[in-house]
Design an enzyme around this catalytic site. Structure first.
Site, PDB file in Angstrom:
ATOM      1  N   LYS A   1       0.704  -1.143  -0.080  1.00 12.89           N
ATOM      2  CA  LYS A   1       0.605   0.137   0.196  1.00 12.89           C
ATOM      3  C   LYS A   1       0.636   1.233  -0.026  1.00 12.89           C
ATOM      4  O   LYS A   1       0.339   1.858  -0.612  1.00 12.89           O
ATOM      5  CB  LYS A   1      -1.106   0.365   1.266  1.00 12.89           C
ATOM      6  CG  LYS A   1      -1.968  -0.936   1.319  1.00 12.89           C
ATOM      7  CD  LYS A   1      -2.759  -1.032   2.234  1.00 12.89           C
ATOM      8  CE  LYS A   1      -1.968  -0.988   4.373  1.00 12.89           C
ATOM      9  NZ  LYS A   1      -1.450  -2.096   3.749  1.00 12.89           N
TER      10      LYS A   1
ATOM     11  N   ARG B   1      -9.685   0.696   9.047  1.00  7.36           N
ATOM     12  CA  ARG B   1      -9.305  -0.626   9.114  1.00  7.36           C
ATOM     13  C   ARG B   1      -9.824  -1.221  10.172  1.00  7.36           C
ATOM     14  O   ARG B   1      -9.922  -2.941  10.248  1.00  7.36           O
ATOM     15  CB  ARG B   1      -7.524  -0.434   9.650  1.00  7.36           C
ATOM     16  CG  ARG B   1      -6.756  -0.469   9.389  1.00  7.36           C
ATOM     17  CD  ARG B   1      -5.370  -0.583  10.288  1.00  7.36           C
ATOM     18  NE  ARG B   1      -4.131  -1.426   9.901  1.00  7.36           N
ATOM     19  CZ  ARG B   1      -3.117  -1.178   9.543  1.00  7.36           C
ATOM     20  NH1 ARG B   1      -3.090   0.122   8.873  1.00  7.36           N
ATOM     21  NH2 ARG B   1      -2.039  -1.773   9.401  1.00  7.36           N
TER      22      ARG B   1
ATOM     23  N   ARG C   1      12.306  -8.409   4.387  1.00 12.22           N
ATOM     24  CA  ARG C   1      12.573  -6.992   3.757  1.00 12.22           C
ATOM     25  C   ARG C   1      12.922  -5.354   4.581  1.00 12.22           C
ATOM     26  O   ARG C   1      13.760  -5.709   5.046  1.00 12.22           O
ATOM     27  CB  ARG C   1      11.476  -6.163   2.830  1.00 12.22           C
ATOM     28  CG  ARG C   1      11.613  -6.635   1.320  1.00 12.22           C
ATOM     29  CD  ARG C   1      11.713  -6.008   0.173  1.00 12.22           C
ATOM     30  NE  ARG C   1       9.621  -5.828   0.173  1.00 12.22           N
ATOM     31  CZ  ARG C   1       9.085  -5.386  -0.819  1.00 12.22           C
ATOM     32  NH1 ARG C   1       9.141  -5.966  -1.920  1.00 12.22           N
ATOM     33  NH2 ARG C   1       7.536  -4.949  -0.077  1.00 12.22           N
TER      34      ARG C   1
ATOM     35  N   ARG D   1      11.317  -1.974  11.377  1.00 12.23           N
ATOM     36  CA  ARG D   1      10.316  -1.797  12.352  1.00 12.23           C
ATOM     37  C   ARG D   1       9.703  -2.710  12.826  1.00 12.23           C
ATOM     38  O   ARG D   1      10.351  -3.662  13.830  1.00 12.23           O
ATOM     39  CB  ARG D   1       8.620  -1.813  11.784  1.00 12.23           C
ATOM     40  CG  ARG D   1       8.311  -0.317  11.293  1.00 12.23           C
ATOM     41  CD  ARG D   1       7.449  -0.046  10.031  1.00 12.23           C
ATOM     42  NE  ARG D   1       6.300  -1.103  10.022  1.00 12.23           N
ATOM     43  CZ  ARG D   1       5.107  -1.023   9.288  1.00 12.23           C
ATOM     44  NH1 ARG D   1       4.759  -0.495   8.391  1.00 12.23           N
ATOM     45  NH2 ARG D   1       3.927  -1.256   9.992  1.00 12.23           N
TER      46      ARG D   1
ATOM     47  N   ARG E   1      -0.341  -8.674  13.428  1.00 11.11           N
ATOM     48  CA  ARG E   1      -0.735  -7.977  12.617  1.00 11.11           C
ATOM     49  C   ARG E   1      -1.824  -8.882  10.975  1.00 11.11           C
ATOM     50  O   ARG E   1      -3.042  -8.331  10.966  1.00 11.11           O
ATOM     51  CB  ARG E   1      -0.222  -7.231  11.729  1.00 11.11           C
ATOM     52  CG  ARG E   1       1.004  -6.114  12.688  1.00 11.11           C
ATOM     53  CD  ARG E   1       2.315  -5.308  12.123  1.00 11.11           C
ATOM     54  NE  ARG E   1       2.642  -5.468  11.192  1.00 11.11           N
ATOM     55  CZ  ARG E   1       3.725  -4.686  10.311  1.00 11.11           C
ATOM     56  NH1 ARG E   1       4.542  -5.359  10.275  1.00 11.11           N
ATOM     57  NH2 ARG E   1       3.420  -4.671   9.461  1.00 11.11           N
TER      58      ARG E   1
HETATM   59  P1  ADP Z   1       0.743  -2.235   7.847  1.00 11.62           P
HETATM   60  O1  ADP Z   1       0.027  -2.104   6.880  1.00 11.62           O
HETATM   61  O2  ADP Z   1       1.915  -3.254   7.416  1.00 11.62           O
HETATM   62  O3  ADP Z   1       0.674  -3.349   9.209  1.00 11.62           O
HETATM   63  P2  ADP Z   1       1.132   0.914   9.322  1.00 11.62           P
HETATM   64  O4  ADP Z   1       2.547   1.001   8.966  1.00 11.62           O
HETATM   65  O5  ADP Z   1       0.069   0.959   8.038  1.00 11.62           O
HETATM   66  O6  ADP Z   1       1.215  -0.808   8.501  1.00 11.62           O
HETATM   67  O7  ADP Z   1       0.453   0.384  11.046  1.00 11.62           O
HETATM   68  C1  ADP Z   1       1.371   0.007  11.599  1.00 11.62           C
HETATM   69  C2  ADP Z   1       0.459   0.057  13.085  1.00 11.62           C
HETATM   70  O8  ADP Z   1      -0.207   1.331  12.855  1.00 11.62           O
HETATM   71  C3  ADP Z   1      -1.118  -1.110  13.041  1.00 11.62           C
HETATM   72  O9  ADP Z   1      -0.241  -2.553  13.371  1.00 11.62           O
HETATM   73  C4  ADP Z   1      -1.356  -0.494  14.085  1.00 11.62           C
HETATM   74  O10 ADP Z   1      -0.979  -0.708  15.735  1.00 11.62           O
HETATM   75  C5  ADP Z   1      -1.165   0.811  13.672  1.00 11.62           C
HETATM   76  N1  ADP Z   1      -2.508   1.852  12.529  1.00 11.62           N
HETATM   77  C6  ADP Z   1      -2.010   1.801  11.655  1.00 11.62           C
HETATM   78  N2  ADP Z   1      -3.479   2.577  10.875  1.00 11.62           N
HETATM   79  C7  ADP Z   1      -4.088   2.110  11.993  1.00 11.62           C
HETATM   80  C8  ADP Z   1      -5.733   2.493  12.041  1.00 11.62           C
HETATM   81  N3  ADP Z   1      -5.906   2.934  10.980  1.00 11.62           N
HETATM   82  N4  ADP Z   1      -6.488   1.644  13.393  1.00 11.62           N
HETATM   83  C9  ADP Z   1      -5.307   1.741  14.098  1.00 11.62           C
HETATM   84  N5  ADP Z   1      -4.738   0.821  13.743  1.00 11.62           N
HETATM   85  C10 ADP Z   1      -3.539   1.523  12.988  1.00 11.62           C
END
Ligand code: ADP
Length: 191
Positions: free
Chosen positions: A21, A95, A134, A138, A149
């Protein structure tokens, strides 16, 4: 009217962690001038800045859990307020169904309409392989946190596929190939 905000596209990128994404959002920004609101990045920035949002989000992120809906909805509401009539891509939001419902209200407040929700479809085994190969920089990229996740994605976020399908907004793109091929799929889904 060309600067009417309701004419500005607003696009949601859906897909599991590691589906690319972020890379696709970057392309939409560089190639088509979209403002990108990436909630994961915004939360990590808040944490690095040591502010209240960052402190409240930190433990959830490290567990691979979602931060509470009200916290993240506020983040999006503020971020959208500064986008004026720009086209916007949302990466990592909504989400949950509650977040999607809240987004509808926030967009309405800003005179925006959702153009499409693009699902970047990638199977779990590819996700695990990509993230372990990769970007382990983080704190939430340890294998057991990646699995968490993914569980959270299937439980909390995947229902949004039906949610947006029911509203005629879902576009599916195969996320397995290379970034350029996926980008071509998105261009087709988003003329
Ligand atoms: P990825 O899509 O690789 O899981 P992100 O960078 O989008 O990684 O998100 C990392 C973390 O940030 C998530 O695991 C969550 O803890 C938090 N997070 C991000 N966006 C949201 C959201 N819309 N609602 C709740 N938590 C979020």
């Amino acid at each position: 009217m060309i600067d009417d905000v309701s004419m500005a596209p607003t696009v949601v990128l859906l897909g599991p962690p590691g589906s690319g994404k972020g890379a696709q959002a970057e392309r939409l920004r560089d190639e088509r001038g979209f403002a990108v609101l990436a909630t994961g990045d915004l939360l990590r920035e808040a944490r690095a800045a040591g502010n209240e949002l960052g402190r409240r989000a930190s433990d959830y992120i490290d567990r691979g859990d979602l931060v509470p809906d009200d916290l993240i909805v506020d983040v999006i509401r503020h971020a959208l307020a500064s986008c004026d009539s720009q086209p916007v891509t949302l990466d990592g939001f909504p989400r949950t169904v509650a977040q999607a419902d809240a987004l509808a209200g926030v967009l309405d407040d800003h005179g925006r309409e959702l153009t499409a929700a693009i699902l970047i479809d990638v199977p779990d085994d590819v996700v695990v392989e990509r993230i372990s190969g990769r970007h382990q920089e983080r704190t939430d990229d340890r294998p057991e946190t990646v699995r968490e996740r993914l569980r959270v994605y299937h439980r909390a976020t995947e229902p949004l596929v039906t949610y947006y399908e029911d509203r005629g907004l879902l576009r599916r793109v195969d996320g397995s190939p290379d970034v350029e091929t996926v980008a071509a799929g998105i261009r087709e889904a988003l003329p």
